[in-house]
Scaffold this motif. Structure first.
Motif, PDB file in Angstrom:
ATOM      1  N   GLU A 110      -6.541 -73.010  27.814  1.00 21.71           N
ATOM      2  CA  GLU A 110      -7.732 -73.851  27.897  1.00 21.71           C
ATOM      3  C   GLU A 110      -9.019 -73.062  28.140  1.00 21.71           C
ATOM      4  O   GLU A 110     -10.027 -73.292  27.461  1.00 21.71           O
ATOM      5  N   ALA A 111      -9.014 -72.146  29.091  1.00 22.65           N
ATOM      6  CA  ALA A 111     -10.239 -71.429  29.442  1.00 22.65           C
ATOM      7  C   ALA A 111     -10.768 -70.609  28.272  1.00 22.65           C
ATOM      8  O   ALA A 111     -11.980 -70.587  28.001  1.00 22.65           O
ATOM      9  N   ALA A 112      -9.881 -69.936  27.562  1.00 26.17           N
ATOM     10  CA  ALA A 112     -10.301 -69.106  26.434  1.00 26.17           C
ATOM     11  C   ALA A 112     -10.881 -69.951  25.312  1.00 26.17           C
ATOM     12  O   ALA A 112     -11.905 -69.611  24.714  1.00 26.17           O
ATOM     13  N   VAL A 113     -10.235 -71.069  25.015  1.00 23.60           N
ATOM     14  CA  VAL A 113     -10.714 -71.946  23.933  1.00 23.60           C
ATOM     15  C   VAL A 113     -12.024 -72.610  24.336  1.00 23.60           C
ATOM     16  O   VAL A 113     -12.948 -72.730  23.522  1.00 23.60           O
ATOM     17  N   ARG A 114     -12.123 -73.029  25.589  1.00 18.97           N
ATOM     18  CA  ARG A 114     -13.330 -73.694  26.049  1.00 18.97           C
ATOM     19  C   ARG A 114     -14.542 -72.763  25.960  1.00 18.97           C
ATOM     20  O   ARG A 114     -15.642 -73.192  25.571  1.00 18.97           O
ATOM     21  N   GLU A 115     -14.367 -71.488  26.312  1.00 16.83           N
ATOM     22  CA  GLU A 115     -15.478 -70.540  26.252  1.00 16.83           C
ATOM     23  C   GLU A 115     -15.996 -70.404  24.815  1.00 16.83           C
ATOM     24  O   GLU A 115     -17.207 -70.452  24.569  1.00 16.83           O
ATOM     25  N   VAL A 116     -15.086 -70.255  23.859  1.00 21.09           N
ATOM     26  CA  VAL A 116     -15.495 -70.131  22.453  1.00 21.09           C
ATOM     27  C   VAL A 116     -16.149 -71.416  21.970  1.00 21.09           C
ATOM     28  O   VAL A 116     -17.189 -71.389  21.285  1.00 21.09           O
ATOM     29  N   ALA A 117     -15.564 -72.554  22.337  1.00 23.65           N
ATOM     30  CA  ALA A 117     -16.112 -73.843  21.910  1.00 23.65           C
ATOM     31  C   ALA A 117     -17.524 -74.054  22.447  1.00 23.65           C
ATOM     32  O   ALA A 117     -18.406 -74.553  21.734  1.00 23.65           O
ATOM     33  N   GLU A 118     -17.755 -73.663  23.683  1.00 21.84           N
ATOM     34  CA  GLU A 118     -19.082 -73.817  24.269  1.00 21.84           C
ATOM     35  C   GLU A 118     -20.092 -72.886  23.620  1.00 21.84           C
ATOM     36  O   GLU A 118     -21.248 -73.269  23.387  1.00 21.84           O
ATOM     37  N   ARG A 119     -19.674 -71.670  23.308  1.00 18.20           N
ATOM     38  CA  ARG A 119     -20.586 -70.717  22.664  1.00 18.20           C
ATOM     39  C   ARG A 119     -20.981 -71.188  21.267  1.00 18.20           C
ATOM     40  O   ARG A 119     -22.100 -70.955  20.815  1.00 18.20           O
ATOM     41  N   LEU A 120     -20.042 -71.845  20.588  1.00 17.69           N
ATOM     42  CA  LEU A 120     -20.318 -72.327  19.229  1.00 17.69           C
ATOM     43  C   LEU A 120     -20.797 -73.776  19.207  1.00 17.69           C
ATOM     44  O   LEU A 120     -21.059 -74.317  18.133  1.00 17.69           O
ATOM     45  N   ARG A 121     -20.860 -74.387  20.373  1.00 20.37           N
ATOM     46  CA  ARG A 121     -21.289 -75.790  20.501  1.00 20.37           C
ATOM     47  C   ARG A 121     -20.402 -76.727  19.682  1.00 20.37           C
ATOM     48  O   ARG A 121     -20.869 -77.617  18.985  1.00 20.37           O
ATOM     49  N   ILE A 122     -19.092 -76.509  19.784  1.00 19.93           N
ATOM     50  CA  ILE A 122     -18.109 -77.390  19.151  1.00 19.93           C
ATOM     51  C   ILE A 122     -17.416 -78.175  20.269  1.00 19.93           C
ATOM     52  O   ILE A 122     -16.635 -77.630  21.033  1.00 19.93           O
ATOM     53  N   MET A 123     -17.731 -79.442  20.377  1.00 18.88           N
ATOM     54  CA  MET A 123     -17.216 -80.256  21.463  1.00 18.88           C
ATOM     55  C   MET A 123     -15.804 -80.768  21.211  1.00 18.88           C
ATOM     56  O   MET A 123     -15.083 -81.142  22.131  1.00 18.88           O
ATOM     57  N   ASP A 124     -15.395 -80.798  19.946  1.00 19.93           N
ATOM     58  CA  ASP A 124     -14.065 -81.303  19.583  1.00 19.93           C
ATOM     59  C   ASP A 124     -13.102 -80.122  19.480  1.00 19.93           C
ATOM     60  O   ASP A 124     -13.068 -79.417  18.477  1.00 19.93           O
ATOM     61  N   TYR A 125     -12.337 -79.884  20.546  1.00 20.14           N
ATOM     62  CA  TYR A 125     -11.407 -78.761  20.537  1.00 20.14           C
ATOM     63  C   TYR A 125     -10.143 -79.120  21.309  1.00 20.14           C
ATOM     64  O   TYR A 125     -10.137 -80.023  22.148  1.00 20.14           O
ATOM     65  N   ALA A 126      -9.073 -78.411  21.013  1.00 18.28           N
ATOM     66  CA  ALA A 126      -7.801 -78.618  21.711  1.00 18.28           C
ATOM     67  C   ALA A 126      -7.142 -77.260  21.914  1.00 18.28           C
ATOM     68  O   ALA A 126      -7.158 -76.415  21.024  1.00 18.28           O
ATOM     69  N   ALA A 127      -6.576 -77.048  23.093  1.00 14.08           N
ATOM     70  CA  ALA A 127      -5.949 -75.769  23.437  1.00 14.08           C
ATOM     71  C   ALA A 127      -4.458 -75.957  23.695  1.00 14.08           C
ATOM     72  O   ALA A 127      -3.974 -77.077  23.875  1.00 14.08           O
ATOM     73  N   GLY A 128      -3.741 -74.831  23.713  1.00 20.13           N
ATOM     74  CA  GLY A 128      -2.325 -74.866  24.031  1.00 20.13           C
ATOM     75  C   GLY A 128      -1.468 -75.582  23.006  1.00 20.13           C
ATOM     76  O   GLY A 128      -0.394 -76.092  23.338  1.00 20.13           O
ATOM     77  N   LEU A 129      -1.904 -75.608  21.765  1.00 19.47           N
ATOM     78  CA  LEU A 129      -1.176 -76.334  20.730  1.00 19.47           C
ATOM     79  C   LEU A 129      -0.086 -75.471  20.098  1.00 19.47           C
ATOM     80  O   LEU A 129      -0.290 -74.292  19.827  1.00 19.47           O
ATOM     81  N   LYS A 130       1.049 -76.069  19.855  1.00 22.81           N
ATOM     82  CA  LYS A 130       2.110 -75.434  19.089  1.00 22.81           C
ATOM     83  C   LYS A 130       1.877 -75.733  17.608  1.00 22.81           C
ATOM     84  O   LYS A 130       1.080 -76.610  17.265  1.00 22.81           O
ATOM     85  N   PRO A 131       2.544 -75.009  16.708  1.00 20.75           N
ATOM     86  CA  PRO A 131       2.336 -75.262  15.275  1.00 20.75           C
ATOM     87  C   PRO A 131       2.512 -76.723  14.894  1.00 20.75           C
ATOM     88  O   PRO A 131       1.723 -77.274  14.105  1.00 20.75           O
ATOM     89  N   GLN A 132       3.530 -77.388  15.444  1.00 23.15           N
ATOM     90  CA  GLN A 132       3.744 -78.790  15.104  1.00 23.15           C
ATOM     91  C   GLN A 132       2.627 -79.693  15.626  1.00 23.15           C
ATOM     92  O   GLN A 132       2.348 -80.746  15.039  1.00 23.15           O
ATOM     93  N   ASP A 133       1.989 -79.271  16.739  1.00 22.38           N
ATOM     94  CA  ASP A 133       0.866 -80.044  17.267  1.00 22.38           C
ATOM     95  C   ASP A 133      -0.331 -79.975  16.319  1.00 22.38           C
ATOM     96  O   ASP A 133      -1.035 -80.969  16.107  1.00 22.38           O
ATOM     97  N   LYS A 134      -0.565 -78.795  15.757  1.00 19.55           N
ATOM     98  CA  LYS A 134      -1.663 -78.643  14.805  1.00 19.55           C
ATOM     99  C   LYS A 134      -1.416 -79.483  13.554  1.00 19.55           C
ATOM    100  O   LYS A 134      -2.330 -80.117  13.023  1.00 19.55           O
ATOM    101  N   ILE A 135      -0.180 -79.479  13.088  1.00 22.13           N
ATOM    102  CA  ILE A 135       0.165 -80.283  11.913  1.00 22.13           C
ATOM    103  C   ILE A 135      -0.059 -81.762  12.212  1.00 22.13           C
ATOM    104  O   ILE A 135      -0.589 -82.509  11.368  1.00 22.13           O
ATOM    105  N   ALA A 136       0.305 -82.197  13.414  1.00 27.68           N
ATOM    106  CA  ALA A 136       0.111 -83.595  13.796  1.00 27.68           C
ATOM    107  C   ALA A 136      -1.370 -83.965  13.795  1.00 27.68           C
ATOM    108  O   ALA A 136      -1.747 -85.063  13.361  1.00 27.68           O
ATOM    109  N   ARG A 137      -2.214 -83.056  14.269  1.00 31.65           N
ATOM    110  CA  ARG A 137      -3.663 -83.312  14.256  1.00 31.65           C
ATOM    111  C   ARG A 137      -4.179 -83.441  12.823  1.00 31.65           C
ATOM    112  O   ARG A 137      -5.002 -84.306  12.524  1.00 31.65           O
ATOM    113  N   LEU A 138      -3.717 -82.571  11.950  1.00 30.81           N
ATOM    114  CA  LEU A 138      -4.143 -82.619  10.549  1.00 30.81           C
ATOM    115  C   LEU A 138      -3.667 -83.906   9.876  1.00 30.81           C
ATOM    116  O   LEU A 138      -4.403 -84.516   9.088  1.00 30.81           O
ATOM    117  N   GLU A 139      -2.451 -84.326  10.184  1.00 29.94           N
ATOM    118  CA  GLU A 139      -1.941 -85.565   9.608  1.00 29.94           C
ATOM    119  C   GLU A 139      -2.718 -86.771  10.121  1.00 29.94           C
ATOM    120  O   GLU A 139      -2.935 -87.734   9.378  1.00 29.94           O
TER     121      GLU A 139
END
Length: 218
Positions: free
Chosen positions: A71-100
């Motif tokens: 979470e901390a690593a992803v949040r830092e990058v998201a804040e620097r890029l001003r991307i409020m929609d982010y998710a951390a700690g995802l497994k490959p199947q979690d990413k696929i679920a988000r895309l679906e």
């Protein structure tokens, strides 16, 4: 030899201590025989990451970060890029679920990724891109691979895609207009076969020349 999460080799306590010292670093455990250690890897944005994100935002694209990192690593990058929609700690199947889920909402997702963890999601995305220095598995699953350190090819590809789509629609309308005018004239016998053939050739040349515009830089 082992390379993976600290908990997998019994280094969870050590990882917790390192996390407090380096909250935004990614922690990777290494084991070789009886020896094991944790490597803390810092985040470094590509030189044009900020400009690329701003260009995509200005073009109206919805931006999202899907990461297997903590979470901390992803949040830092998201804040620097001003991307409020982010998710951390995802497994490959979690990413696929988000895309679906995005596909179910009617969105067509472009995914850009470079890691082993990204490969299944790159294959599941509507379209995907990977940098040349990405893992071989990620490159194999991506629809396109771009070279260089910069992310500019992502913006260029989307621009060319939009331009190509617009030109395809123009060509379809050109064909419809031609057939709407030329076919009735030919059926009625108001034009000679030679003129009809010349008009058909001219229409094909016009459509081809218009299509070549998509190859120019958007």
């Amino acid at each position: 030899a082992f390379l993976g999460k600290p908990d997998a080799v019994g280094l969870g306590a050590e990882a917790a201590i390192l996390s407090t010292q380096h909250p935004s670093a990614s922690l990777i455990a290494v084991r070789w025989g009886e020896r094991s250690a944790i490597i803390a890897i810092g985040q470094r944005l590509r030189v044009d990451a900020g400009g690329t994100i701003e260009a995509l935002r200005a073009a109206g694209y919805r931006l999202m970060i899907l990461s297997g990192d903590h979470e901390a690593a992803v949040r830092e990058v998201a804040e620097r890029l001003r991307i409020m929609d982010y998710a951390a700690g995802l497994k490959p199947q979690d990413k696929i679920a988000r895309l679906e889920a995005l596909r179910a909402e009617g969105h067509l997702a472009l995914m850009v990724g470079d890691g082993l963890n990204d490969a299944p999601a790159l294959a599941a995305a509507h379209v995907s891109m990977s940098p040349i220095e990405a893992t071989h598995v990620a490159q194999a699953e991506a629809d396109a691979v771009f070279i260089g350190e910069r992310l500019e090819p992502v913006v260029q590809s989307l621009g060319i895609g939009r331009k190509a789509h617009r030109i395809m629609l123009e060509n379809l309308w050109l064909a419809v207009i031609y057939n709407f005018i030329a076919v009735p004239l030919a059926v009625a016998g108001w034009v000679t076969p030679l003129i009809a053939a010349a008009a058909m050739s001219g229409s094909s040349i016009l459509v081809t020349l218009n299509a070549l515009r998509a190859g120019r830089r958007a």
